[in-house]
Design an enzyme around this catalytic site. Structure first.
Site, PDB file in Angstrom:
ATOM      1  N   ALA A   1       0.759  -1.037  -0.034  1.00  0.00           N
ATOM      2  CA  ALA A   1       0.074  -0.158  -0.032  1.00  0.00           C
ATOM      3  C   ALA A   1       0.825   1.306   0.018  1.00  0.00           C
ATOM      4  CB  ALA A   1      -0.885  -0.096   1.290  1.00  0.00           C
TER       5      ALA A   1
ATOM      6  N   GLY B   1       0.445  -5.284   0.717  1.00  0.00           N
ATOM      7  CA  GLY B   1      -0.609  -5.147  -0.050  1.00  0.00           C
ATOM      8  C   GLY B   1      -0.521  -5.652  -1.486  1.00  0.00           C
TER       9      GLY B   1
ATOM     10  N   GLU C   1      -0.777  -9.236  -0.731  1.00  0.00           N
ATOM     11  CA  GLU C   1      -2.231  -9.759  -0.649  1.00  0.00           C
ATOM     12  C   GLU C   1      -3.052  -9.606  -1.892  1.00  0.00           C
ATOM     13  OE1 GLU C   1      -2.086  -6.752   2.465  1.00  0.00           O
ATOM     14  OE2 GLU C   1      -3.136  -8.038   3.809  1.00  0.00           O
TER      15      GLU C   1
ATOM     16  N   GLU D   1       4.788  -5.697   7.112  1.00  0.00           N
ATOM     17  CA  GLU D   1       3.938  -4.633   7.843  1.00  0.00           C
ATOM     18  C   GLU D   1       4.177  -4.369   9.250  1.00  0.00           C
ATOM     19  OE1 GLU D   1       2.660  -6.739   5.897  1.00  0.00           O
ATOM     20  OE2 GLU D   1       0.946  -5.977   4.693  1.00  0.00           O
TER      21      GLU D   1
END
Ligand code: DAK
Length: 256
Positions: free
Chosen positions: A65, A110, A113, A133
């Site tokens: 992200a 992300g 993911e 993260e």
């Protein structure tokens, strides 16, 4: 829509979406989620596209992200960013047609993911996977805590998330996170071969298989087997199934 981040090519029943913001290693921002949802709006009703491929431009698939966007968020904005992203990934996972992640480079946070919301992951030898993260003092937010353990088992999911370690494509293959590793220059060749093969299979059988394999995960074995039996029975009303069996008996290729 005027796409700034996505490059879209559709040919021969296969759609290829390239995430292209290489200066930020294709980090996922709000603009990406808007463009991607718009693309899915266009794709979902089309029945001429049989397989979707997602890849990244440059040295990353997606490096996570967008930290530069997230750092300025307050809790309301963080919540909106979170739910928008979660809904998008769920929508991708539930897409009728199979989705292949062609992982060309970093697939972190992300980005990892995103690959897990796809149906298969084919990786270049240069790809790297991880959920870093913890290094940012946060937990994964796009379902790595759920999808990673389903794909690789509890121990591997706990290991990757709690250590924040980045692993090679070969290690990702070893733990079952990816299905195949290729030389970098052969990545798209192999992925397009796979996509072409699936696109050439009886389209209804492909779509139904994907749907019941995924639906079965959330059901008991008995319920899931019943679902299979219902769908198995239903296909005898389908011309494509009849054609597949007739072609075998007549020693010819099916005409779908
Ligand atoms: N966000 C924004 N910019 C990024 C980025 C990212 N995730 N990753 C890289 N960049 C930018 C860098 O800042 C740099 O920008 P400039 O300095 O050139 O302006 C440019 O991309 C090139 O990166 P590097 O210079 O760092 O390139 P290197 O080859 O040296 O290193 C790297 C590559 C991938 C090892 C490194 O860039 C890196 O560690 N990147 C961060 C990886 C990371 O931590 N990813 C996880 C992000 S957190 C949520 C849902 C989901 C999430 C959060 C919340 N909710 C539901 C609430 C997800 C979180 C994440 O994904």
């Amino acid at each position: 829509m005027n796409y700034q981040i996505l490059k879209i090519q559709i040919a021969d029943r296969i759609a290829v979406v390239t995430i292209s913001r290489p200066a930020a290693l294709n980090a996922l921002n709000t603009r990406f989620f808007k463009e991607f949802n718009h693309f899915l709006d266009d794709l979902e009703p089309r029945d001429d596209v049989k397989v979707l491929v997602i890849t990244g431009e440059g040295k990353a698939f997606v490096a996570g992200a967008d930290i530069a966007e997230m750092v300025h968020m307050n809790s309301d904005e963080g919540y909106a960013f979170s739910t928008f992203g979660q809904r998008t990934f769920d929508r991708l996972e539930q897409l009728r047609i199979p989705v292949i992640a062609a992982v060309n480079g970093y697939a972190l946070g992300g980005g990892c993911e995103l690959t897990m919301a796809c149906d298969f992951r084919i990786a270049s030898k240069q790809a790297k996977f991880g959920q870093p993260e913890m290094n940012l003092g946060m937990i994964p937010g796009y379902a790595a805590t759920q999808r990673l353990s389903r794909l690789t088992g509890l121990g591997n999911a706990l290991y990757l998330i709690l250590t924040a370690d980045t692993i090679s494509a070969d290690d990702a293959l070893r733990i079952g996170l990816v299905q195949k590793v290729t030389e970098p220059e052969l990545l798209m060749v192999e992925v397009m071969k796979l996509a072409t093969k699936i696109a050439g299979n009886g389209s209804q059988a492909v779509v139904t298989s994907k749907r019941i394999i995924r639906a079965g995960i959330a059901k008991s074995f008995q319920e899931a087997s019943e679902l299979e039996a219902i769908e198995f029975g239903r296909q005898f009303d389908d011309q494509a199934t009849k054609e597949g069996m007739k072609a075998f008996l007549e020693k010819r290729k099916p005409e779908w």
